[in-house]
Design an enzyme around this catalytic site. Structure first.
Site, PDB file in Angstrom:
ATOM      1  N   GLU A 250      -3.847  40.183 -11.418  1.00 56.98           N
ATOM      2  CA  GLU A 250      -5.174  40.100 -10.935  1.00 56.98           C
ATOM      3  C   GLU A 250      -5.879  38.757 -11.466  1.00 56.98           C
ATOM      4  OE1 GLU A 250      -9.574  41.455 -11.753  1.00 56.98           O
ATOM      5  OE2 GLU A 250      -8.052  40.594 -13.066  1.00 56.98           O
ATOM      6  N   GLU A 251      -5.537  38.689 -12.903  1.00 52.49           N
ATOM      7  CA  GLU A 251      -6.321  37.393 -13.413  1.00 52.49           C
ATOM      8  C   GLU A 251      -6.181  36.074 -12.739  1.00 52.49           C
ATOM      9  OE1 GLU A 251      -8.316  37.909 -15.615  1.00 52.49           O
ATOM     10  OE2 GLU A 251      -7.951  39.650 -16.760  1.00 52.49           O
TER      11      GLU A 251
ATOM     12  N   ASP B 274      -8.575  43.867 -21.427  1.00 51.07           N
ATOM     13  CA  ASP B 274      -8.673  43.248 -20.161  1.00 51.07           C
ATOM     14  C   ASP B 274      -7.218  43.377 -19.661  1.00 51.07           C
ATOM     15  OD1 ASP B 274      -9.380  42.423 -17.581  1.00 51.07           O
ATOM     16  OD2 ASP B 274     -10.380  40.622 -18.241  1.00 51.07           O
TER      17      ASP B 274
ATOM     18  N   ASP C 136     -12.029  48.477 -14.942  1.00 52.59           N
ATOM     19  CA  ASP C 136     -11.877  47.175 -15.557  1.00 52.59           C
ATOM     20  C   ASP C 136     -13.275  46.385 -15.887  1.00 52.59           C
ATOM     21  OD1 ASP C 136     -10.588  44.836 -15.874  1.00 52.59           O
ATOM     22  OD2 ASP C 136     -10.377  44.207 -13.764  1.00 52.59           O
TER      23      ASP C 136
ATOM     24  N   HIS D 277     -10.715  37.678 -22.473  1.00 52.10           N
ATOM     25  CA  HIS D 277      -9.943  36.391 -22.194  1.00 52.10           C
ATOM     26  C   HIS D 277      -9.992  35.426 -23.583  1.00 52.10           C
ATOM     27  CE1 HIS D 277     -10.608  36.455 -17.535  1.00 52.10           C
ATOM     28  NE2 HIS D 277     -10.138  37.564 -17.895  1.00 52.10           N
TER      29      HIS D 277
ATOM     30  N   HIS E   7      -5.077  46.559 -13.741  1.00 53.19           N
ATOM     31  CA  HIS E   7      -4.028  45.640 -13.620  1.00 53.19           C
ATOM     32  C   HIS E   7      -3.177  45.392 -14.958  1.00 53.19           C
ATOM     33  CE1 HIS E   7      -6.667  42.367 -15.584  1.00 53.19           C
ATOM     34  NE2 HIS E   7      -7.453  43.035 -15.144  1.00 53.19           N
TER      35      HIS E   7
ATOM     36  N   ASP F  13      -1.728  42.498 -15.807  1.00 57.95           N
ATOM     37  CA  ASP F  13      -1.652  41.306 -16.678  1.00 57.95           C
ATOM     38  C   ASP F  13      -2.792  41.041 -17.294  1.00 57.95           C
ATOM     39  OD1 ASP F  13      -3.132  40.986 -14.097  1.00 57.95           O
ATOM     40  OD2 ASP F  13      -3.236  39.072 -14.211  1.00 57.95           O
TER      41      ASP F  13
END
Length: 414
Positions: free
Chosen positions: A174-175, A140, A197, A379, A78, A80
């Site tokens: 995705e997030e 990520d 991922d 994150h 992904h 984002d």
């Protein structure tokens, strides 16, 4: 051929943080910017059917180079990064030959310490990429993007390695739970796929949480505090009572493995109205149903005891455990396991305490387990990645593609 580290450092320079407040796809312009960069690279490699649509979905195909009847498979990552920490002006640090010491994150005053993050001690001798303490890193999932791109580049540059048709996709948002919303499975044209991922080396995941979101809205009565006796109802007091009713041992900070949880993620507070936003997670569907019932019971209890004010509850299902969609196809997992073992990587099969695009895609007819990337502490500002593991992830993607074309003997059960 660019290295996986070269690619990764270029990709993280682009701010692709998704934004749940935006309703369009993609939710941030940076995702299109990165998508265009990747589109140009894929075209330069000679891939076919390269397309970046207006919603931010980038797809491409590497045609088969063998006469064998090989299933077409895919690799997905992904674009984002998470909204939990800034994705702007990422300033990476490369730590060569890490020796288990405390790592200062730039001049921010933040650090990475093995006492707090013991997994650092498993990476002695690795080259690490960290943040400078002012943003997340973006491993990520830009580590996954870089690994897929580097693996495809390697296969293009080594035509002697036979492979079937490989399908590549990079998805937006995705997030914030929207990565599969507009994914065109038919256009992607793979029989199965792997999201790239995951985290530490060897991770191979085909189970994930069942996920719900819950909004608890507490309505109070706002009255001037000077004349508030017997008339003011503070919605924040109601909200506090609700939160205190939640099981203290069923939160993210107290659970692991297959244990589920309730998680209060954010609140918007005032005297008259307080909104609390929860996520509910469990691997078992029945247990998830019981969690929903428990929350409804707490709301009913509060409403029964309130003379003024009231509480509302809205629950939304987000995604389901992909295990039931992948277990009927054990060869998908066995192919990844055997490929790792051939590279002297011990597969670490574990449940995902979260979700990926692959969870929803599996229910859309595209079985899609998850592979490791070499990233840690996603994150947040303490995110980092092992370049050694990133290179091994590239090798796994190549080996999976190669082994499938070799018609590797696959057992009948997991």
């Amino acid at each position: 051929m660019k290295t996986v580290v070269d690619r990764f450092l270029r990709y993280i320079a682009i701010d692709t943080q998704s934004n749940a407040e935006q309703k369009h796809s993609p939710s941030s312009e940076g995702q299109i910017t990165l998508g265009k960069m990747l589109e140009a690279e894929l075209l330069a490699m000679g891939l076919t059917e390269v397309s970046l649509d207006n919603n931010g979905y980038l797809m491409a195909h590497l045609p088969s180079n063998t006469n064998k009847d090989v299933p077409s498979i895919g690799f997905i990552a992904h674009l984002d990064t998470a909204p939990d920490a800034s994705g702007k002006n990422v300033k990476p640090q490369v730590i060569k030959n890490y020796q288990g010491n405390k790592i200062a994150l730039g001049s921010s005053g933040e650090s990475l310490c093995p006492t707090q993050y013991p997994k650092l001690l498993q990476l002695i001798g690795h080259d690490l990429i960290t943040t400078d303490g002012t943003s997340l890193l973006g491993a990520d999932n830009k580590a996954g993007i870089a690994e897929i791109m580097t693996a495809i580049d390697y296969l293009v540059s080594h035509p002697e390695i036979e492979h079937g048709k490989l399908c590549i996709a990079f998805t937006p948002d995705e997030e914030i739970g929207r990565g599969a919303d507009l994914f065109n499975v038919k256009k992607f044209d793979a029989q199965w796929a792997y999201t790239v991922d995951g985290g530490p080396i060897g991770e191979l995941e085909y189970e994930n949480f069942n996920a719900c979101s819950a909004t608890v809205i507490c309505h109070g009565v706002s009255v001037h505090p000077g004349t508030a006796k017997d008339s003011l109802v503070n919605s924040m007091t109601i909200a506090a009572k609700f939160q205190l009713a939640m099981p203290v041992n069923e939160t993210p900070e107290t659970t692991e493995g297959y244990q589920g949880f309730y998680h209060l993620g954010s609140m918007k507070c005032s005297i008259a109205k307080t909104e609390m936003h929860y996520i509910l997670r469990d691997f078992d569907q029945l247990a998830m149903k019981q969690r929903k019932t428990f929350m409804r019971e707490q709301v009913d209890k509060l409403n029964t005891n309130l003379n003024k004010g009231h509480v509302e509850l809205k629950i939304t299902d987000n995604y389901s455990n992909m295990k039931s969609m992948i277990e009927p196809h054990p060869h998908i997992i066995e192919l990844a396991k055997q490929s790792m073992l051939e590279l002297n990587i011990q597969p670490d099969i574990k449940p995902i305490r979260g979700g990926t695009d692959g969870a929803r895609l599996s229910f859309m007819g595209l079985p899609c387990p998850n592979l490791f990337t070499g990233g840690y502490n996603f994150h947040g500002i303490h995110e980092f990645a092992s370049t050694n593991t990133m290179q091994q992830a590239v090798s796994v993607i190549v080996k999976i593609s190669e082994n499938l074309a070799k018609s590797v003997s696959l057992p009948k059960s997991l």
